[in-house]
Design a protein around this motif. Structure first.
Motif, PDB file in Angstrom:
ATOM      1  N   ILE A 140       2.659  -2.493 -11.072  1.00  0.00           N
ATOM      2  CA  ILE A 140       3.191  -3.157  -9.879  1.00  0.00           C
ATOM      3  C   ILE A 140       3.465  -2.162  -8.746  1.00  0.00           C
ATOM      4  CG2 ILE A 140       5.618  -3.070 -10.630  1.00  0.00           C
ATOM      5  CD1 ILE A 140       5.902  -5.926  -9.439  1.00  0.00           C
ATOM      6  N   ASP A 141       3.935  -0.949  -9.096  1.00  0.00           N
ATOM      7  CA  ASP A 141       4.162   0.090  -8.084  1.00  0.00           C
ATOM      8  C   ASP A 141       2.835   0.575  -7.506  1.00  0.00           C
ATOM      9  OD1 ASP A 141       6.955   0.131  -8.403  1.00  0.00           O
ATOM     10  OD2 ASP A 141       6.820   1.541 -10.069  1.00  0.00           O
ATOM     11  N   LEU A 142       1.888   0.846  -8.388  1.00  0.00           N
ATOM     12  CA  LEU A 142       0.587   1.350  -7.956  1.00  0.00           C
ATOM     13  C   LEU A 142      -0.120   0.349  -7.050  1.00  0.00           C
ATOM     14  CD1 LEU A 142      -0.594   2.855 -11.375  1.00  0.00           C
ATOM     15  CD2 LEU A 142       0.286   4.111  -9.400  1.00  0.00           C
ATOM     16  N   GLU A 143      -0.034  -0.938  -7.414  1.00  0.00           N
ATOM     17  CA  GLU A 143      -0.682  -1.972  -6.599  1.00  0.00           C
ATOM     18  C   GLU A 143      -0.002  -2.117  -5.238  1.00  0.00           C
ATOM     19  OE1 GLU A 143      -0.655  -5.492  -9.008  1.00  0.00           O
ATOM     20  OE2 GLU A 143      -2.509  -4.930 -10.068  1.00  0.00           O
ATOM     21  N   PHE A 144       1.330  -1.994  -5.217  1.00  0.00           N
ATOM     22  CA  PHE A 144       2.037  -2.110  -3.944  1.00  0.00           C
ATOM     23  C   PHE A 144       1.667  -0.949  -3.017  1.00  0.00           C
ATOM     24  CE2 PHE A 144       5.822  -1.299  -1.247  1.00  0.00           C
ATOM     25  CZ  PHE A 144       5.744  -2.448  -0.491  1.00  0.00           C
ATOM     26  N   MET A 145       1.604   0.253  -3.559  1.00  0.00           N
ATOM     27  CA  MET A 145       1.222   1.407  -2.729  1.00  0.00           C
ATOM     28  C   MET A 145      -0.225   1.297  -2.269  1.00  0.00           C
ATOM     29  SD  MET A 145       3.317   4.646  -4.353  1.00  0.00           S
ATOM     30  CE  MET A 145       3.269   4.229  -6.097  1.00  0.00           C
ATOM     31  N   GLN A 146      -1.068   0.731  -3.129  1.00  0.00           N
ATOM     32  CA  GLN A 146      -2.462   0.496  -2.741  1.00  0.00           C
ATOM     33  C   GLN A 146      -2.510  -0.461  -1.549  1.00  0.00           C
ATOM     34  OE1 GLN A 146      -4.885   2.127  -4.465  1.00  0.00           O
ATOM     35  NE2 GLN A 146      -6.473   1.410  -3.063  1.00  0.00           N
ATOM     36  N   TRP A 147      -1.685  -1.498  -1.590  1.00  0.00           N
ATOM     37  CA  TRP A 147      -1.628  -2.467  -0.493  1.00  0.00           C
ATOM     38  C   TRP A 147      -1.160  -1.783   0.794  1.00  0.00           C
ATOM     39  CZ3 TRP A 147       2.313  -4.327   2.663  1.00  0.00           C
ATOM     40  CH2 TRP A 147       1.991  -5.456   3.434  1.00  0.00           C
ATOM     41  N   LEU A 148      -0.158  -0.927   0.696  1.00  0.00           N
ATOM     42  CA  LEU A 148       0.315  -0.197   1.879  1.00  0.00           C
ATOM     43  C   LEU A 148      -0.805   0.658   2.453  1.00  0.00           C
ATOM     44  CD1 LEU A 148       3.863   1.050   0.702  1.00  0.00           C
ATOM     45  CD2 LEU A 148       3.390  -0.783   2.345  1.00  0.00           C
ATOM     46  N   GLY A 149      -1.530   1.348   1.573  1.00  0.00           N
ATOM     47  CA  GLY A 149      -2.626   2.198   2.029  1.00  0.00           C
ATOM     48  C   GLY A 149      -3.728   1.401   2.701  1.00  0.00           C
ATOM     49  N   GLU A 150      -4.091   0.287   2.090  1.00  0.00           N
ATOM     50  CA  GLU A 150      -5.149  -0.557   2.653  1.00  0.00           C
ATOM     51  C   GLU A 150      -4.765  -1.120   4.013  1.00  0.00           C
ATOM     52  OE1 GLU A 150      -5.686  -3.435  -0.400  1.00  0.00           O
ATOM     53  OE2 GLU A 150      -6.903  -2.106  -1.670  1.00  0.00           O
ATOM     54  N   ASN A 151      -3.462  -1.312   4.225  1.00  0.00           N
ATOM     55  CA  ASN A 151      -2.992  -1.846   5.501  1.00  0.00           C
ATOM     56  C   ASN A 151      -2.512  -0.757   6.456  1.00  0.00           C
ATOM     57  OD1 ASN A 151      -2.824  -5.053   5.391  1.00  0.00           O
ATOM     58  ND2 ASN A 151      -2.402  -4.275   3.341  1.00  0.00           N
TER      59      ASN A 151
END
Length: 201
Positions: free
Chosen positions: A122-133
């Motif tokens: 869940i942490d990794l996916e959230f940071m991935q979302w931040l990076g993508e945006n």
């Protein structure tokens, strides 16, 4: 940076009602029970600025605190609530997403990670979302005092190895302990540096 004043301003679930002040904003977010409230209180030197609770998911609104009359510290709801309904989770996720996509004043998000645990999806996916945006963020590893001096670097290295599977380089990170004050000066210096750069531009 020395924090001379830290005052609560507003809590809400509507990004449109967030303060209109054009001053820098730093958002703190992480999984429930990661130690966010304790970290905020440690950083500001106020024992009960952010409400701490033994019950995960206590923060359920966007909370704005003005620091030194010059920047906002924003306490955001955690993700991965243990004891709220699926419908509540959807509401929280919706305004967390709205906050990051609409708040142009937000200059850096601090993603809190409990360093005692292995990297969580869940942490990794959230940071991935931040990076993508293209949302700038740093990682704050919490509860460092809960690990031995030998175990702590092993855990951090493990996390870095996992992050580098998805990222070209490791995002900026801090290692903290709310009980000992570890990391306080480094985080506040980092915020002060960003504020100084913003004032020059």
């Amino acid at each position: 940076m020395k924090i001379n004043s830290a005052e609560f301003v507003i809590s809400n679930s509507d990004v449109a009602k967030c303060p209109k002040d054009k001053i820098p904003e730093y958002a703190f977010i992480g999984r429930s029970n990661v130690g966010k409230s304790s970290l905020i209180n440690m950083l500001t030197g106020r024992k009960s600025l952010a409400k701490t609770s033994g019950r995960p998911g206590k923060t359920q609104l966007i909370n704005h605190f003005i620091i030194n009359k010059s920047w906002f510290l924003v306490d955001l709801p955690g993700y991965g609530y243990a004891r709220v309904s699926k419908s509540s989770k959807k509401v929280f996720q919706k305004f967390i997403t709205a906050y990051f996509s609409k708040r142009t004043q937000m200059v850096c998000a601090f993603v809190l990670v409990d360093c005692r645990h292995e990297p969580q999806k869940i942490d990794l996916e959230f940071m991935q979302w931040l990076g993508e945006n293209q949302i700038p963020f740093s990682i704050i590893f919490t509860k460092a005092d809960k690990l031995s001096k030998n175990k702590l670097p092993v855990q951090i290295e493990s996390y870095i190895s996992e992050m580098l599977k998805y990222w070209e380089e490791m995002p900026n990170y801090f290692i903290t302990s709310s009980s000992s004050g570890l990391g306080k000066e480094e985080i506040l210096a980092y915020i002060s540096e960003i504020n100084t750069q913003l004032n020059k531009s």
